[in-house]
Design a protein around this motif. Structure first.
Motif, PDB file in Angstrom:
ATOM      1  N   VAL A 171      19.602 -27.887 -14.964  1.00  0.00           N
ATOM      2  CA  VAL A 171      20.657 -26.652 -14.323  1.00  0.00           C
ATOM      3  C   VAL A 171      20.371 -26.598 -13.133  1.00  0.00           C
ATOM      4  O   VAL A 171      21.672 -26.173 -12.268  1.00  0.00           O
ATOM      5  N   GLU A 224      32.938 -23.591 -18.406  1.00  0.00           N
ATOM      6  CA  GLU A 224      31.243 -24.212 -18.717  1.00  0.00           C
ATOM      7  C   GLU A 224      30.488 -23.808 -18.412  1.00  0.00           C
ATOM      8  O   GLU A 224      29.573 -23.669 -19.638  1.00  0.00           O
ATOM      9  N   GLU A 225      30.041 -24.088 -17.215  1.00  0.00           N
ATOM     10  CA  GLU A 225      28.679 -23.433 -16.392  1.00  0.00           C
ATOM     11  C   GLU A 225      28.475 -22.155 -17.368  1.00  0.00           C
ATOM     12  O   GLU A 225      27.475 -21.625 -17.365  1.00  0.00           O
ATOM     13  N   ARG A 267      33.971 -19.938  -7.410  1.00  0.00           N
ATOM     14  CA  ARG A 267      32.774 -20.356  -8.735  1.00  0.00           C
ATOM     15  C   ARG A 267      31.347 -20.114  -8.139  1.00  0.00           C
ATOM     16  O   ARG A 267      30.829 -19.660  -9.081  1.00  0.00           O
ATOM     17  N   GLU A 268      31.292 -20.426  -7.399  1.00  0.00           N
ATOM     18  CA  GLU A 268      29.702 -20.300  -6.747  1.00  0.00           C
ATOM     19  C   GLU A 268      29.310 -18.673  -6.776  1.00  0.00           C
ATOM     20  O   GLU A 268      27.888 -18.565  -7.155  1.00  0.00           O
ATOM     21  N   ILE A 284      28.395 -17.557 -10.436  1.00  0.00           N
ATOM     22  CA  ILE A 284      27.423 -17.849 -11.065  1.00  0.00           C
ATOM     23  C   ILE A 284      26.167 -17.270 -10.407  1.00  0.00           C
ATOM     24  O   ILE A 284      25.028 -16.714 -10.690  1.00  0.00           O
ATOM     25  N   ARG A 342      27.117 -22.143 -20.417  1.00  0.00           N
ATOM     26  CA  ARG A 342      25.962 -22.817 -20.919  1.00  0.00           C
ATOM     27  C   ARG A 342      24.625 -22.713 -20.575  1.00  0.00           C
ATOM     28  O   ARG A 342      23.655 -22.170 -19.803  1.00  0.00           O
ATOM     29  N   ILE A 343      25.071 -20.808 -19.194  1.00  0.00           N
ATOM     30  CA  ILE A 343      23.906 -20.126 -19.239  1.00  0.00           C
ATOM     31  C   ILE A 343      23.749 -19.226 -19.455  1.00  0.00           C
ATOM     32  O   ILE A 343      22.579 -18.478 -19.897  1.00  0.00           O
ATOM     33  N   ALA A 394      36.177 -25.639 -15.030  1.00  0.00           N
ATOM     34  CA  ALA A 394      34.857 -25.623 -14.923  1.00  0.00           C
ATOM     35  C   ALA A 394      33.228 -24.859 -14.241  1.00  0.00           C
ATOM     36  O   ALA A 394      32.630 -24.710 -15.274  1.00  0.00           O
ATOM     37  N   THR A 395      34.175 -23.337 -13.812  1.00  0.00           N
ATOM     38  CA  THR A 395      33.604 -21.865 -14.174  1.00  0.00           C
ATOM     39  C   THR A 395      33.070 -21.939 -15.643  1.00  0.00           C
ATOM     40  O   THR A 395      31.876 -21.412 -15.335  1.00  0.00           O
TER      41      THR A 395
END
Length: 446
Positions: free
Chosen positions: A209, A72-73, A36-37, A40, A76-77, A69-70
């Motif tokens: 965020v 959703e993030e 995920r990191e 993003i 959002r971005i 979770a990935t």
């Protein structure tokens, strides 16, 4: 030489599958992330239009929590990203859950490269269509659009728009206050376009965020940094607008630094922010945050020379129908061209729903309904909305209650009939001359 190929991000932790996919996509600029990191980071730095996402990412490779979770993030971005999720055998339920959460499509594992290639190509094509249709979307009637892009006919929102237009040319700092999804970013962009700095950059930073250190680096820059972001967002806003979204979530240490910058700007005519208009937005009660000691009062008065309160959608009679038609036109062109309008039960449902998620919820429901609709008209069922009857009111005085009910009914009828007075009169069950008399009596525009 600049690489003009579309950007595709693959989020996959299996090295073997990474290699397989890397060789399959020569037509795209390819970025591969294993967690995920990293995903993003690529999303922020490269802004790919399409992403393929394995839901089973470390540290939960056998589950889906990290994948969701990935997803959703990412949305959002960059909400317009087309995200295609991977679904193993028997995991169709997870894939459908991801679609409901905003994913564009899913593919089955083990991967069929040709099939996935078609899904990816279709996603890029759809993204391009949506971008084009966003530019060519049918313009509402002149009275329904203010500040360039804000669609409204409600007096409450027209008053907000007129206030924004009046302060746009002054250069004062503005605080936009309203619940999530009410259109704060759109109004900030409208303010920028109506200002004398419209030809200069509109620089946006969301204070909610990013972690504290990252937010400080984004806003103030990194001392001794050499890349394009090392100077922060302040200098690029010179001559234009610096928009600080969700400013109420700004950490205390950054509040202090920002206050110093603003005070320096007041003393130094040639400061980097000297000619930058500052616009902030928040969904919080700022006075309550000040009372709690979580937001500096002196900074608040620097940022809020003019405060503009944005009403929720439920307090803007008629706007839900106007916006629903607007969003349907936009999304149907790209997602389901057979859809031509809203069925009567859908109009009633849109009109009656309280819209706790405001305009954002409305657009999401309309977009989903356009995809799900089987016929030419979107129904209340497509919108996943109940059809509620009746209105509530606390007014006891009969004359005042009658006028209030008349005004609301007239606004809604005019919205449903798209500004056609004859159509509105028919919906209301009165003659056109009677409706004109009521419009004149109540001082309402016809």
């Amino acid at each position: 030489m600049v690489d003009t190929r579309p950007k595709l991000l693959i989020v996959e932790d299996d090295p073997g599958l990474q290699r397989q996919l890397r060789w399959a996509y020569d037509d795209y600029q390819l970025f591969i992330a294993g967690d995920r990191e990293e995903a993003i980071e690529f999303l922020r730095a490269e802004t790919p239009d399409v992403v393929t996402l394995d839901l089973g990412l470390p540290p939960d490779p056998d589950g889906t929590s990290e994948g969701f979770a990935t997803l959703e993030e990412m949305l959002r971005i960059k909400p317009d990203t087309k995200i295609i999720v991977a679904s193993g055998h028997g995991a169709r339920e997870s894939a459908l859950h991801a679609i409901a959460g905003g994913a564009y499509d899913f593919y089955q594992k083990p991967v069929d490269i040709d099939q996935l290639g078609l899904i990816v190509a279709r996603a890029f094509h759809l993204h391009a269509l949506e971008q084009e249709n966003a530019r060519l979307v049918e313009t509402p009637a002149p009275d329904d659009r203010v500040l360039g892009r804000v669609v409204t006919a409600a007096p409450e929102m027209l008053k907000v728009a007129r206030t924004v237009e009046r302060v746009a040319a002054t250069g004062v700092s503005v605080l936009l206050m309203g619940a999530s999804g009410t259109g704060k970013t759109l109004l900030a962009q409208g303010l920028h376009q109506a200002s004398g700095g419209a030809a200069n950059p509109f620089v946006m930073l969301n204070c909610a965020v990013l972690p504290e250190a990252a937010l400080a680096a984004e806003l103030f820059g990194v001392e001794g940094g050499e890349d394009a972001t090392s100077a922060g967002r302040i200098a690029p806003a010179h001559g234009g607008t610096l928009f600080l979204d969700e400013v109420g979530d700004m950490p205390a240490s950054i509040q202090s630094r920002l206050l110093r910058v603003l005070e320096d700007r007041g003393r130094e005519a040639q400061g980097a922010m000297h000619s930058a208009r500052i616009v902030c937005a928040t969904q919080h009660d700022m006075k309550a945050l000040i009372a709690e000691g979580t937001f500096r009062e002196d900074l608040y008065y620097r940022l809020a020379e003019v405060v503009v309160a944005i009403p929720p959608l439920k307090d803007r009679p008629g706007d839900a129908v106007l916006l629903a038609r607007h969003f349907l036109t936009r999304h149907a062109a790209a997602l389901n061209p057979t859809v031509k309008g809203l069925a009567p039960d859908a109009l009633a449902a849109v009109d009656a729903w309280p819209w706790p998620g405001n305009v954002r919820e409305l657009e999401n429901r309309v977009r989903r309904a356009v995809i799900m609709a089987d016929g030419k008209l979107v129904t209340a069922d497509d919108l996943d909305l109940p059809v509620a009857e009746g209105e509530e009111g606390d007014c006891i005085n009969l004359r005042a209650a009658r006028e209030m009910a008349d005004r609301r009914a007239i606004r809604r009828a005019i919205a449903r009939s798209q500004g056609n007075i004859s159509g509105a009169a028919k919906l209301l069950g009165i003659s056109r001359p009677t409706l004109y008399d009521l419009l004149k009596q109540y001082g309402m525009q016809g």
